[in-house]
Write a protein that holds these residues in place. Structure first.
Motif, PDB file in Angstrom:
ATOM      1  N   ILE A 164       0.764  -1.152  -0.079  1.00 22.02           N
ATOM      2  CA  ILE A 164      -0.171   0.018  -0.026  1.00 22.02           C
ATOM      3  C   ILE A 164       0.859   1.086  -0.027  1.00 22.02           C
ATOM      4  N   LEU A 165       0.556   2.041  -1.030  1.00 26.46           N
ATOM      5  CA  LEU A 165       1.250   3.434  -1.071  1.00 26.46           C
ATOM      6  C   LEU A 165       0.460   4.279  -0.564  1.00 26.46           C
ATOM      7  N   ARG A 166       1.072   5.244   0.462  1.00 28.90           N
ATOM      8  CA  ARG A 166       0.237   6.294   1.192  1.00 28.90           C
ATOM      9  C   ARG A 166       1.058   7.555   0.858  1.00 28.90           C
ATOM     10  N   VAL A 167       0.553   8.609   0.636  1.00 29.49           N
ATOM     11  CA  VAL A 167       0.903  10.046   0.173  1.00 29.49           C
ATOM     12  C   VAL A 167       0.141  10.874   0.987  1.00 29.49           C
ATOM     13  N   SER A 168       0.451  11.592   1.777  1.00 27.30           N
ATOM     14  CA  SER A 168      -0.492  12.634   2.666  1.00 27.30           C
ATOM     15  C   SER A 168       0.632  14.025   2.554  1.00 27.30           C
ATOM     16  N   ASN A 169      -0.197  15.009   2.886  1.00 30.41           N
ATOM     17  CA  ASN A 169       0.461  16.191   2.821  1.00 30.41           C
ATOM     18  C   ASN A 169      -0.274  17.335   3.692  1.00 30.41           C
ATOM     19  N   THR A 170       0.291  18.522   3.794  1.00 28.72           N
ATOM     20  CA  THR A 170      -0.172  19.414   4.819  1.00 28.72           C
ATOM     21  C   THR A 170      -1.251  20.735   3.916  1.00 28.72           C
ATOM     22  N   GLY A 171      -1.310  20.223   2.778  1.00 31.94           N
ATOM     23  CA  GLY A 171      -2.073  21.300   1.979  1.00 31.94           C
ATOM     24  C   GLY A 171      -3.562  21.508   2.365  1.00 31.94           C
ATOM     25  N   THR A 172      -4.392  22.056   1.757  1.00 34.33           N
ATOM     26  CA  THR A 172      -5.674  22.303   1.837  1.00 34.33           C
ATOM     27  C   THR A 172      -6.612  20.960   1.658  1.00 34.33           C
ATOM     28  N   LEU A 173      -7.826  20.725   2.278  1.00 35.35           N
ATOM     29  CA  LEU A 173      -8.638  19.796   2.078  1.00 35.35           C
ATOM     30  C   LEU A 173      -9.319  19.600   0.747  1.00 35.35           C
ATOM     31  N   PHE A 174      -9.665  18.342   0.208  1.00 40.76           N
ATOM     32  CA  PHE A 174     -10.329  18.305  -1.103  1.00 40.76           C
ATOM     33  C   PHE A 174     -11.498  19.211  -1.124  1.00 40.76           C
ATOM     34  N   ASP A 175     -11.924  19.764  -2.147  1.00 44.01           N
ATOM     35  CA  ASP A 175     -13.254  20.369  -2.253  1.00 44.01           C
ATOM     36  C   ASP A 175     -13.839  19.981  -3.428  1.00 44.01           C
ATOM     37  N   LYS A 176     -14.893  20.546  -3.735  1.00 41.47           N
ATOM     38  CA  LYS A 176     -15.680  20.410  -5.059  1.00 41.47           C
ATOM     39  C   LYS A 176     -14.782  20.419  -6.149  1.00 41.47           C
ATOM     40  N   ASP A 177     -14.334  21.616  -6.335  1.00 42.90           N
ATOM     41  CA  ASP A 177     -13.552  21.884  -7.486  1.00 42.90           C
ATOM     42  C   ASP A 177     -12.307  21.085  -7.576  1.00 42.90           C
ATOM     43  N   GLY A 178     -11.940  20.552  -6.814  1.00 38.40           N
ATOM     44  CA  GLY A 178     -10.509  19.584  -6.627  1.00 38.40           C
ATOM     45  C   GLY A 178     -11.047  18.076  -7.074  1.00 38.40           C
ATOM     46  N   ILE A 179     -12.317  17.826  -6.556  1.00 38.09           N
ATOM     47  CA  ILE A 179     -12.712  16.506  -7.045  1.00 38.09           C
ATOM     48  C   ILE A 179     -13.107  16.323  -8.482  1.00 38.09           C
ATOM     49  N   LYS A 180     -13.723  17.429  -8.892  1.00 33.73           N
ATOM     50  CA  LYS A 180     -14.151  17.638 -10.363  1.00 33.73           C
ATOM     51  C   LYS A 180     -12.997  17.571 -11.142  1.00 33.73           C
ATOM     52  N   SER A 181     -12.028  18.175 -10.608  1.00 33.08           N
ATOM     53  CA  SER A 181     -10.764  18.124 -11.577  1.00 33.08           C
ATOM     54  C   SER A 181     -10.023  17.034 -11.678  1.00 33.08           C
ATOM     55  N   ILE A 182     -10.207  16.183 -11.007  1.00 28.43           N
ATOM     56  CA  ILE A 182      -9.360  14.645 -11.065  1.00 28.43           C
ATOM     57  C   ILE A 182     -10.332  13.870 -11.695  1.00 28.43           C
ATOM     58  N   VAL A 183     -11.636  14.137 -11.829  1.00 27.96           N
ATOM     59  CA  VAL A 183     -12.606  13.124 -12.676  1.00 27.96           C
ATOM     60  C   VAL A 183     -13.127  13.417 -13.713  1.00 27.96           C
ATOM     61  N   GLU A 184     -12.825  14.864 -14.365  1.00 24.15           N
ATOM     62  CA  GLU A 184     -13.091  15.325 -15.450  1.00 24.15           C
ATOM     63  C   GLU A 184     -11.806  15.907 -15.974  1.00 24.15           C
ATOM     64  N   GLY A 185     -11.261  15.234 -16.886  1.00 25.64           N
ATOM     65  CA  GLY A 185      -9.948  15.900 -17.387  1.00 25.64           C
ATOM     66  C   GLY A 185     -10.027  17.172 -18.085  1.00 25.64           C
ATOM     67  N   ASN A 186      -9.187  18.009 -17.892  1.00 24.61           N
ATOM     68  CA  ASN A 186      -8.785  19.352 -18.333  1.00 24.61           C
ATOM     69  C   ASN A 186     -10.022  20.264 -17.888  1.00 24.61           C
ATOM     70  N   ASN A 187     -10.403  20.123 -16.451  1.00 27.24           N
ATOM     71  CA  ASN A 187     -11.370  20.724 -16.039  1.00 27.24           C
ATOM     72  C   ASN A 187     -11.055  21.505 -14.669  1.00 27.24           C
TER      73      ASN A 187
END
Length: 155
Positions: free
Chosen positions: A84-107
């Motif tokens: 299992i590869l785990r990558v974590s960071n201290t950035g902001t939490l995912f939001d609506k825009d972040g989710i949309k950008s990873i499921v819909e390319g170039n958006n």
């Protein structure tokens, strides 16, 4: 955005995508989308960890841009244990825009200086590594699975 609102948004995105691509006439469009995605992802082969580091940097930049004062400098933790590869960071939490950008390319809504990625392709290239990929961000857990996609689209 409240946790329930985000969960409903994710479910709506998922249901809309499935409904659209289960329609017989839309399967050609899905094939075209897949071919474009596969072409784009080829350029990311061997860069997946680097892409995840760039995503962490972008999440940290988003914290700053949104007016949050980070408690610390950007920290990224990479662990590989029990296959299992785990990558974590201290950035902001995912939001609506972040989710949309990873499921819909170039958006992506990432614009302006300071951001590295903006297509979501780097993250999606990681999907080629694993049978499933999970994002845990605050109270949100999202999972991408080839098996689930196959099961849903072959009903």
């Amino acid at each position: 955005m409240e946790n329930n609102d985000l969960k409903e948004y994710i479910e709506r995105l998922n249901n809309e995508y499935i409904k659209k691509h289960l329609a017989e006439q839309e399967r050609e469009e899905l094939i075209v989308e897949n071919n474009i995605e596969m072409r784009d992802i080829k350029g990311y082969h061997g860069r997946e960890i680097f892409e995840l580091l760039q995503n962490a940097d972008d999440a940290y930049q988003k914290s700053i841009d949104s007016g949050e004062i980070p408690e610390c400098d950007l920290e990224v933790k990479i662990e590989y244990t029990g296959n299992i590869l785990r990558v974590s960071n201290t950035g902001t939490l995912f939001d609506k825009d972040g989710i949309k950008s990873i499921v819909e390319g170039n958006n992506s809504t990432k614009t302006g200086g300071g951001y590295i990625g903006n297509k979501g392709t780097g993250f999606r290239s990681v999907l080629n590594w694993a049978e499933r990929v999970r994002i845990s961000s605050g109270n949100i857990n999202i999972e991408f699975s080839k098996k689930h996609a196959y099961d849903v689209l072959n009903t």
